[in-house]
Design a protein around this motif. Structure first.
Motif, PDB file in Angstrom:
ATOM      1  N   SER A  59       0.831  -1.209   0.000  1.00 18.57           N
ATOM      2  CA  SER A  59       0.000   0.000   0.000  1.00 18.57           C
ATOM      3  C   SER A  59       0.861   1.253   0.000  1.00 18.57           C
ATOM      4  N   ARG A  62       2.042   1.664  -3.579  1.00 17.55           N
ATOM      5  CA  ARG A  62       0.927   2.143  -4.404  1.00 17.55           C
ATOM      6  C   ARG A  62       0.673   3.622  -4.154  1.00 17.55           C
ATOM      7  N   ALA A  63       0.757   4.037  -2.892  1.00 18.31           N
ATOM      8  CA  ALA A  63       0.528   5.442  -2.560  1.00 18.31           C
ATOM      9  C   ALA A  63       1.580   6.327  -3.207  1.00 18.31           C
ATOM     10  N   ARG A  68      -1.600   8.722  -3.841  1.00 21.72           N
ATOM     11  CA  ARG A  68      -2.767   8.521  -2.984  1.00 21.72           C
ATOM     12  C   ARG A  68      -2.452   7.462  -1.942  1.00 21.72           C
ATOM     13  N   ARG A  70      -4.921   5.877  -0.405  1.00 19.27           N
ATOM     14  CA  ARG A  70      -6.109   5.016  -0.369  1.00 19.27           C
ATOM     15  C   ARG A  70      -6.584   4.850   1.076  1.00 19.27           C
ATOM     16  N   ARG A  71      -6.638   5.971   1.760  1.00 15.80           N
ATOM     17  CA  ARG A  71      -7.061   5.996   3.168  1.00 15.80           C
ATOM     18  C   ARG A  71      -8.001   7.174   3.377  1.00 15.80           C
ATOM     19  N   TYR A 100      -9.814   0.630   0.103  1.00 18.11           N
ATOM     20  CA  TYR A 100      -9.487   1.782   0.937  1.00 18.11           C
ATOM     21  C   TYR A 100      -9.455   1.371   2.412  1.00 18.11           C
ATOM     22  N   ASP A 128      -6.676  10.667   1.931  1.00 15.21           N
ATOM     23  CA  ASP A 128      -7.105  11.228   0.647  1.00 15.21           C
ATOM     24  C   ASP A 128      -8.371  12.054   0.770  1.00 15.21           C
ATOM     25  N   ILE A 310     -15.192   8.958  -3.132  1.00 12.34           N
ATOM     26  CA  ILE A 310     -14.327   8.521  -4.224  1.00 12.34           C
ATOM     27  C   ILE A 310     -14.522   9.415  -5.447  1.00 12.34           C
TER      28      ILE A 310
END
Length: 340
Positions: A59, A62-63, A68, A70-71, A100, A128, A310
């Motif tokens: 994660s 990915r961020a 992002r 994703r939180r 998320y 985010d 989102i």
């Protein structure tokens, strides 16, 4: 499979996948992010390597790649009651299904000044977007003074020009409850209200007023208190009921206390007085008697809030407002008024 060593099993990295597939790590990243300009043969080779190595993207990585985390940060305003807690759980479930995570911060009872510290704590986690559950007016006034730059949604039944909003129609729920009592022949209906700094409490009280006015009935007793069974118990035990034949409690905890308090003085529910609540607690059907109440669809609320967040994260910044309709659940704590 990933190599093991004296240090034990290590999770494969994106570089391990790239070596297995014979491509660069940037190509692996493009495949993971659905980049269209990848040859199908290359995509298949990378996906096969991912499956063989049981690779799960970090994660954190990915961020960094997408900018992002994703939180989603969630502020729960005030003590965690049934409704706010169920809304949080529903949001967590909906977020988990789309990859998320949720970080939550609860603001203490009657301490809206913690709004600042709550926002700071969540923002430092790299969220985010921000969601505010069960807001009080005082807290939102503080939030308006801040500028996080984050997409924000507030769980409340009224639209707001500052943020996205979504909520269960609290006023409509109150009207369902009071109209039910009126339909049973009750003419003096008391309302035990929650704290007046809470938007939900104000909306439920307004629904009570509107139903009585439309039926041509005078307002019954309007008692303001806390979201607690103790508040309901003290009313049921000691209030001068006068002509009151029914009580609309602003939540199920208050209703539970009312039933208890009335029983202490020898009054039976619903034979002597009808009682109706709001929320439909998981145990409401096991109260004695089982409680007539208004059910809020928290699962739908959480999903709708996440959809709006989102969309906002992806650039839909114009404030929107959506509402979910509640339902009346009729059980044994209400009955038709006996006419002698």
């Amino acid at each position: 499979m990933p190599q093991s060593s004296s240090r034990g099993w290590q999770r494969p990295s994106i570089y391990d996948v790239a070596r297995r597939a014979g491509v660069s790590h940037m190509t692996v990243s493009r495949v993971l992010n659905g980049h269209p300009n990848i040859r199908e043969a290359t995509r298949s080779r990378v996906l096969q390597a991912i499956e063989e190595m049981n690779y799960t993207p970090s994660s954190i990585a990915r961020a960094l790649a997408t900018r992002r985390a994703r939180r989603i940060g969630v502020l729960i305003d005030g003590p965690v009651q049934n409704g706010p807690n169920n809304t949080l759980r529903a949001l967590e479930d909906a977020a988990r299904h789309v990859g998320y995570a949720v970080s939550a911060f609860s603001i203490g009872d009657d301490d809206s000044s913690q709004m600042d510290s709550g926002v700071v704590e969540l923002v430092t986690q790299g969220i985010d977007a921000l969601c505010v559950i069960a807001p009080r007016k005082s807290s939102l006034d503080l939030l308006r003074q801040q500028s996080t730059g984050l997409p924000t949604i507030v769980i409340k039944a009224e639209a707001d020009a500052s943020w996205h909003t979504v909520g269960v129609d609290q006023r409509a729920g109150a009207r369902l409850a009071v109209d039910h009592l009126i339909g049973l022949g009750h003419r003096t209906i008391a309302h035990l209200a929650g704290p007046q700094d809470w938007f939900d409490a104000l909306e439920r009280a307004q629904g009570w007023r509107e139903s009585l006015a439309e039926a041509g009935l005078a307002e019954g007793p309007h008692v303001i208190g806390e979201w607690t069974s103790d508040f309901g118990y003290e009313y049921g035990r000691s209030a001068d009921l006068g002509d009151t034949t029914a009580v609309f409690a602003a939540n199920d905890q208050i209703a539970l206390g009312v039933v208890h308090g009335l029983s202490v003085r020898g009054l039976r529910v619903p034979d002597d007085i009808s009682v109706i609540g709001f929320d439909d607690l998981a145990d409401a059907r096991h109260f004695l008697p089982p409680l007539t109440t208004v059910r809020q669809d928290f699962a739908a609320l959480g999903e709708l809030a996440l959809q709006q967040l989102i969309a906002a994260i992806e650039g839909d910044l114009e404030p929107t407002h959506d509402m979910i309709e509640p339902n009346l659940v009729i059980r044994e704590s209400t009955k038709a008024l006996d006419r002698e």
